[in-house]
Design an enzyme around this catalytic site. Structure first.
Site, short mmCIF file in Angstrom:
data_model
loop_
_atom_site.label_atom_id
_atom_site.label_comp_id
_atom_site.label_asym_id
_atom_site.label_seq_id
_atom_site.Cartn_x
_atom_site.Cartn_y
_atom_site.Cartn_z
N THR A 1 0.85 -1.20 0.00
CA THR A 1 0.00 0.00 0.00
C THR A 1 0.88 1.24 0.00
O THR A 1 0.63 2.19 -0.76
CB THR A 1 -0.92 -0.01 1.24
OG1 THR A 1 -1.71 -1.20 1.21
CG2 THR A 1 -1.84 1.21 1.24
N LEU B 1 -6.89 0.81 7.34
CA LEU B 1 -6.28 0.12 8.49
C LEU B 1 -6.64 0.80 9.81
O LEU B 1 -6.94 0.14 10.80
CB LEU B 1 -4.76 0.05 8.31
CG LEU B 1 -4.30 -0.69 7.05
CD1 LEU B 1 -2.79 -0.64 6.89
CD2 LEU B 1 -4.77 -2.15 7.11
N THR C 1 2.30 1.04 13.16
CA THR C 1 2.38 -0.02 12.15
C THR C 1 2.34 0.61 10.76
O THR C 1 2.11 -0.10 9.77
CB THR C 1 1.22 -1.03 12.28
OG1 THR C 1 -0.01 -0.31 12.18
CG2 THR C 1 1.27 -1.81 13.57
N ALA C 2 2.54 1.94 10.68
CA ALA C 2 2.39 2.63 9.39
C ALA C 2 3.75 2.75 8.68
O ALA C 2 4.05 1.93 7.79
CB ALA C 2 1.72 3.98 9.58
N ARG C 3 4.56 3.70 9.07
CA ARG C 3 5.88 3.84 8.47
C ARG C 3 6.85 4.45 9.45
O ARG C 3 6.50 5.36 10.21
CB ARG C 3 5.84 4.75 7.23
CG ARG C 3 5.36 4.07 5.95
CD ARG C 3 6.37 3.03 5.44
NE ARG C 3 5.94 2.39 4.21
CZ ARG C 3 5.18 1.28 4.14
NH1 ARG C 3 4.78 0.67 5.24
NH2 ARG C 3 4.86 0.77 2.96
N GLU D 1 14.93 0.18 6.92
CA GLU D 1 14.57 -1.25 7.00
C GLU D 1 15.25 -2.02 5.86
O GLU D 1 15.06 -1.65 4.71
CB GLU D 1 13.05 -1.41 6.89
CG GLU D 1 12.30 -0.78 8.05
CD GLU D 1 10.79 -0.85 7.86
OE1 GLU D 1 10.32 -1.17 6.74
OE2 GLU D 1 10.07 -0.58 8.83
N HIS E 1 8.54 -5.29 10.75
CA HIS E 1 7.63 -4.97 9.64
C HIS E 1 6.88 -6.24 9.18
O HIS E 1 6.83 -6.55 7.98
CB HIS E 1 8.38 -4.34 8.46
CG HIS E 1 7.49 -3.50 7.59
ND1 HIS E 1 7.88 -2.31 7.03
CD2 HIS E 1 6.21 -3.69 7.17
CE1 HIS E 1 6.89 -1.81 6.30
NE2 HIS E 1 5.86 -2.64 6.38
#
Ligand SMILES: NC(=O)C1=CN([C@@H]2O[C@H](COP(=O)(O)OP(=O)(O)OC[C@H]3O[C@@H](n4cnc5c(N)ncnc54)[C@H](O)[C@@H]3O)[C@@H](O)[C@H]2O)C=CC1
Ligand SMILES: O=C(O)C(=O)CO
Length: 316
Positions: free
Chosen positions: A74, A158, A231-233, A262, A283
């Site tokens: 996404t 989400l 939990t997004a970025r 990451e 992640h």
């Protein structure tokens, strides 16, 4: 029409059916992993680029000139969208493929923080229960979430599902008004929301507008008992400021599935092992088999739609 899949192993560990995407093109060339400096060489000569998290830069795009980029995620913050728009490259993504997976992870992190699951489990493993004078351990404060307030930043797919699960736990949900967005009666400006909430969960995309959204100033506005879930970025929260707030007990805990870099090759302040009530997951919120297979179906639809002149899930 030829496609190159730059990071197959970041999606498929040999357990997914990619036949739909394979049937939608003449050929797919697979690479299990591609680093940013290999992108240009690998995308040159392909009309369709399938990418997950590798950075695709303006320079890569100007030189290789693919026609379409299909992101199997996404979040599209790794793609230079301005360059794509200028060069007429269509970018599509996948949406709502892992709503239940990510929402259960966000709530899972919140529950683990509230119950101090990791701390109690570690103490049991280390023999603290065996040695205890009492039938139970009560060394870490336990928080009952029912009746507490959850703030949601990014009440989209989400954020919306996470809010539903939180309500099922008896939490009251407040959501943040998007700056510059149309005022909505059920939303409050972030600055008003922060001091009120017992937990904050982030679900907005990482863009130039949201980078550093939660910094030192915002953390200082939160209750010293509040939890923060991301939990997004990575990049939405100032990681140094977060570590400081946790160490100085100016925040109750944090559950992070995402980091600024990451994998965190150069280290990360959130990886120190002595930070109180911090849980970091790699992640992995999206990674259920069901969710990953839905990505494959959407990838096939995205390529077919674009080839048939009826593109779907277009970002730019
Ligand atoms: N950890 C993981 O495994 C996963 C992480 N993600 C991340 O989650 C993000 C959200 O995904 P979805 O909910 O599907 O996207 P979505 O587009 O349905 O929802 C995002 C929402 O954020 C809102 N928003 C944007 N900027 C905002 C701001 N400054 N303040 C308040 N609201 C703001 C938008 O209006 C939208 O309602 C993705 O962009 C991606 O970065 C997505 C899937 C898996
Ligand atoms: O879909 C996303 O944006 C994710 O982060 C998982 O890859």
């Amino acid at each position: 029409m030829r496609a190159v899949f730059l990071e197959r192993e970041s999606l498929d560990r040999g357990d997914l059916d990619l036949s739909g995407a394979e049937a939608a093109v003449d050929e797919i060339v697979y690479h299990n992993h591609t680093s940013a400096d290999q992108v240009l060489e690998r995308i040159t000569g392909f009309e369709i680029v399938i990418a997950n998290k590798v950075r695709v830069s303006r320079q890569d795009l100007e030189q290789a000139r693919p026609k379409m980029i299909a992101v199997v995620a996404t979040g599209v913050n790794n793609i230079d969208l301005d360059a794509c728009q200028e060069l007429g490259i269509t970018v599509v993504n996948v949406r709502g493929y892992g709503t239940d997976s990510v929402a259960q992870h966000a709530i899972g992190l919140l529950l683990a923080l509230a119950t101090r699951l990791i701390d109690y489990h570690r103490d049991v493993q280390q023999g603290e229960w065996n040695r205890s004078a009492h039938f139970c351990l009560l060394d870490y404060p336990i928080v009952e979430l029912a009746g507490k307030k959850l703030g949601v930043v990014g009440l989209g797919t989400l954020g919306g599902r996470t809010a539903e699960l939180a309500r099922a736990l008896g939490m009251e949900v407040l959501s943040a008004q998007r700056p510059g967005g149309k005022p909505q009666p059920d939303r409050v400006p972030l600055d008003e929301l922060l001091p009120q909430v017992d937990a904050l969960t982030l679900h907005c995309p990482l863009t130039d507008d949201t980078r550093g959204l939660i910094g030192r100033r915002e953390l200082a506005m939160m209750k010293p008992t509040a939890f923060i879930i991301n939990t997004a970025r990575g990049g939405l929260v100032d990681e140094e400021a977060l570590v400081e707030a946790l160490r100085q007990r100016r925040l109750g805990g944090a559950g992070f599935d995402v980091l600024t870099e990451e994998p965190p090759r150069s280290g990360n302040p959130l990886l120190d092992d002595d930070i109180p009530n911090l849980i970091v997951t790699p992640h992995s919120a999206w990674g259920s088999h069901e969710a990953r297979q839905r990505i494959c179906e959407q990838l096939a639809e995205n390529i077919r739609g674009w080839r048939n002149g009826e593109p779907v899930r277009v970002v730019v």
